[in-house]
Design an enzyme around this catalytic site. Structure first.
Site, PDB file in Angstrom:
ATOM      1  N   HIS A  97       0.814  -1.210   0.000  1.00  0.00           N
ATOM      2  CA  HIS A  97       0.000   0.000   0.000  1.00  0.00           C
ATOM      3  C   HIS A  97       0.852   1.267   0.000  1.00  0.00           C
ATOM      4  O   HIS A  97       0.371   2.330  -0.382  1.00  0.00           O
ATOM      5  CB  HIS A  97      -0.958  -0.014   1.183  1.00  0.00           C
ATOM      6  CG  HIS A  97      -2.115  -0.929   0.985  1.00  0.00           C
ATOM      7  ND1 HIS A  97      -3.389  -0.647   1.449  1.00  0.00           N
ATOM      8  CD2 HIS A  97      -2.213  -2.129   0.364  1.00  0.00           C
ATOM      9  CE1 HIS A  97      -4.205  -1.631   1.117  1.00  0.00           C
ATOM     10  NE2 HIS A  97      -3.505  -2.549   0.466  1.00  0.00           N
ATOM     11  N   HIS A 260      -1.924 -12.382  -2.039  1.00  0.00           N
ATOM     12  CA  HIS A 260      -2.990 -13.082  -1.330  1.00  0.00           C
ATOM     13  C   HIS A 260      -2.620 -14.520  -0.976  1.00  0.00           C
ATOM     14  O   HIS A 260      -3.453 -15.248  -0.438  1.00  0.00           O
ATOM     15  CB  HIS A 260      -4.269 -13.036  -2.152  1.00  0.00           C
ATOM     16  CG  HIS A 260      -4.856 -11.669  -2.268  1.00  0.00           C
ATOM     17  ND1 HIS A 260      -5.997 -11.389  -2.982  1.00  0.00           N
ATOM     18  CD2 HIS A 260      -4.457 -10.481  -1.742  1.00  0.00           C
ATOM     19  CE1 HIS A 260      -6.272 -10.096  -2.903  1.00  0.00           C
ATOM     20  NE2 HIS A 260      -5.343  -9.528  -2.154  1.00  0.00           N
TER      21      HIS A 260
END
Length: 732
Positions: A97, A260
């Protein structure tokens, strides 16, 4: 009222302090914002003027730092317990992020400045609970101090997280220097509420430069467009947003699946239990936000995205289980405990295959988000995902390369990379240029070459405009562009309208002839590159213009050392985003935009790291040098073009001239004699703003005084030299 509450000067109650109250922009919201040209000044930087971050980083034992991070990741803290006893997945999300705000449109965002520490990014909904990740890293930052920036530490922590969970990364480069205040220049969108999406118009057309689908998100809504669980529509959003940060389809699948493979989502309860973000939190919360009243508010009770669960059966180990699960089950839509849309295996399949993050007595089924389902259902992503399922080695290599690109894309060329883990492989997205492999020209050669250039048929205007066009592609946001490499002679730059292809071809052909003659005349290994010669030609043009104005002793600095890139080293698609759609310095505007030409000028100046005075003197100088695209006469407020005079300012500030727009668009204006009505000049908004805006007028007045000619020439030369060398990281 007590005397303590009275102002000591007036006796009235003290309601506001310095900087409070109604601001100028409250009265005049459309006022030109020059503040973005004053950011990150020494006044906001606590480091000594002599501090050199690159040298400080080089003194660091990176192996020691990494070992401390490895140890930290497995030391769960009661105040924020680690999922599965390992902070690695949290650190991966933090690093992702940090880097993932980058967008190719203007090069802004990204991990290069440590801006995740500041508003608004530190308080975006998509960054919920990443404040905990930074607080966990504080003891390491505290230990090594100025030797490692927050910007570098956050990315290094992400790399260490991957390595600690069995993944071999592509490498790591340091060199990201921290900022000390928010980046006010970045346009994140016009929405006034979190998760607003007014950035879309028509048939889901995303506003230019923006790289996220909603305000406060990094990329896409994991539940689907606007929370609607449509995997195919989600795939379209993913392709656009990842494409706007320079990722192709394979890189997008690799990043999604690779990220993920680790960790879990958190949605144990309704987000109504979650308190304000860090910027809105109480003073005693000490920069920690999103305090939750649901249960303990942490661990098994944590709430972040609202989605709940893990993708794989071993969330702290690199493997291919993400794809095995994605294609191994048929999936059905369900709701998380927080009410978010997510997907689980049909018919209860996969139950008890995933361990609980905190309670060893509990087990779960895997989950997928709508964005994950796009990796299976999108017609382009699906075959890539299946190939990665069948070829784990290809997946690992693709993820390693995509992760390195994600976390280093905004650092600029490899010459800025620091540390022992810099990969040797040269990558096309790094905009490589050849190393200097020849003896550089000396002062005598420079003088000779300038004389030879001026002896050609090239004009001052042609020399100056070509050098400017070569250098002005630079943008400090991601350290791309600039004169090094002489890519102005290559596709796509040689064909850009703003670069005047026909004139450019003539100038380049002439300079190449000078280059060939000089290089062939050398007995030893001395050479001059075309990149250097283009800039030198511009410098010679400026010196000649100064002589034309009566300043015979002006010498424009020049530092050789640029090299010439090849077409094979130049990704045409990647460089296309550098094409100037507006360059107020050359009075160029391609098309019509919702923002004004003067705002685009300031935006360009900020990308060039210019101050307001530097922007002012460059516009005034380039106008009288007749450097407009197509030699348009707008703003050429002089009767002696190609002479470096302050005539632009003298005539702009002349009160005997009155101005009026030529059309309702108010883009071009005529300046007429106030008494006779005779036409004297034409100008654009970019020209007239230096007389209209009170701050810019104050600067224009400095250069419009009778005693300012020498100051003007000196300041123009200094600003010119700065722009010509913006990409010369070898000189730092």
């Amino acid at each position: 009222m007590s005397s303590a509450s009275k102002c000591p000067f007036s006796g009235g109650a003290l309601k506001f302090t310095a900087g409070s109250g109604t601001a100028n922009r409250d009265w005049w919201p459309n006022q030109l914002n020059l503040q973005i040209l004053r950011q990150h000044s020494p006044k906001s930087n606590p480091m000594d003027k002599a501090f050199n971050y690159a040298e400080a980083f080089k003194s660091l034992d990176l192996a020691d730092v990494k070992q401390d991070i490895f140890d930290l990741m497995k030391s769960s803290q009661d105040w924020w317990p680690a999922d599965y006893g390992h902070y690695g997945p949290l650190f991966i999300r933090m690093a992702w992020h940090s880097a993932g705000t980058y967008r190719i449109g203007d090069g802004r965002g990204g991990a290069g400045t440590g801006n995740q520490r500041f508003a608004p990014i530190n308080s975006w909904p998509d960054n919920a609970n990443l404040d905990k990740a930074r607080m966990l890293l504080w003891p390491i930052k505290q230990k090594y101090g100025a030797k490692i920036s927050w910007a570098d530490l956050m990315i290094l922590a992400g790399n260490c997280a991957l390595e600690s969970m069995g993944f071999k990364t592509f490498g790591f480069a340091g060199g990201r220097e921290d900022i000390w205040e928010p980046e006010e220049d970045i346009y994140w969108g016009a929405e006034t509420e979190w998760l607003g999406d007014q950035r879309y118009t028509g048939d889901r057309d995303l506003e230019a430069t923006l790289g996220a689908v909603q305000m406060g998100l990094i990329y896409v809504n994991p539940e689907g467009p606007n929370g609607h669980p449509d995997p195919v529509a989600s795939g379209r959003d993913i392709r656009e947003t990842f494409g706007r940060m320079a990722m192709n389809d394979e890189e997008t699948v690799a990043l999604t699946a690779g990220g993920h493979t680790f960790g879990k989502c958190h949605g144990a309860g309704d987000d109504a239990h979650v308190g304000p973000e860090p910027e809105g939190a109480r003073i005693e919360d000490q920069c920690l936000g999103w305090k939750s009243s649901f249960g303990t508010g942490k661990g098994v009770h944590a709430i972040t995205s609202g989605i709940e669960g893990a993708w794989t059966t071993n969330p702290t180990q690199w493997d291919n289980n993400y794809f095995e699960n994605l294609f191994g089950y048929e999936w059905e839509l369900t709701k998380s405990p927080a009410g978010a849309n997510q997907w689980v295996p049909q018919g209860g399949a996969g139950a008890n295959t995933v361990p609980d993050a905190h309670d060893p007595s509990r087990r779960h089924a895997p989950i997928m988000t709508t964005a994950d389902m796009a990796m299976r259902m999108d017609p382009i992503y699906s075959p890539i995902s299946r190939r990665f399922l069948d070829n784990p080695d290809q997946f690992a290599d693709a993820f390693a390369r995509a992760w390195f690109k994600l976390t280093h894309r905004d650092m600029g060329p490899r010459s800025r990379y620091l540390g022992p883990e810099v990969p040797e492989e040269e990558l096309i997205w790094q905009d490589p240029v050849p190393a200097v492999n020849h003896e550089l020209i000396n002062e005598q050669d420079i003088a000779t070459l300038k004389s030879q250039i001026l002896a050609t048929n090239l004009t001052v205007s042609q020399l100056v405009s070509t050098a400017w066009a070569s250098a002005v592609t630079y943008r400090n946001s991601d350290k791309r562009g600039g004169a090094n490499g002489a890519r102005i002679r290559l596709a796509p730059q040689r064909d850009w309208e703003v670069n005047q292809p026909a004139q450019l071809a003539t100038v380049l052909q002439t300079l190449e002839a000078v280059q060939t003659t000089f290089n062939h005349s050398q007995i030893g290994g001395k050479r001059v590159s075309l990149a250097d010669l283009i800039v030198l030609g511009g410098c010679a043009g400026v010196e000649q213009a100064a002589k034309n104005a009566g300043w015979y002793d002006v010498k424009v600095p020049f530092k050789p050392g640029r090299t010439d890139a090849t077409q094979a080293q130049t990704d045409v698609t990647s460089f296309a985003v550098l094409e100037p759609r507006a360059d107020g310095f050359r009075n160029y505007l391609k098309g019509h935009y919702p923002v004004s030409a003067e705002e685009l000028l300031v935006d360009k100046a900020q990308l060039l790291t210019l101050t307001a005075p530097e922007m002012t003197v460059l516009v005034g100088g380039l106008r009288v040098l007749n450097a407009n695209v197509g030699q348009a006469q707008h703003g050429v407020f002089t009767h002696r073009p190609e002479s470096l005079t302050n005539d632009f300012f003298l005539n702009l500030l002349d009160m005997s001239v009155t101005w009026a727009a030529t059309s309702e668009a108010e883009e071009v204006f005529e300046g007429r004699d106030r008494k006779t009505g005779a036409l004297k000049w034409t100008g654009t908004r970019v020209d007239l703003i230096f007389g209209s805006n009170s701050q810019l007028r104050a600067l224009a007045e400095v250069y419009g005084c009778e005693d300012s000619q020498q100051r003007f020439v000196q300041d123009f030369v200094a600003a010119w030299d700065k722009v010509m060398n913006l990409d010369r990281f070898d000189l730092a």
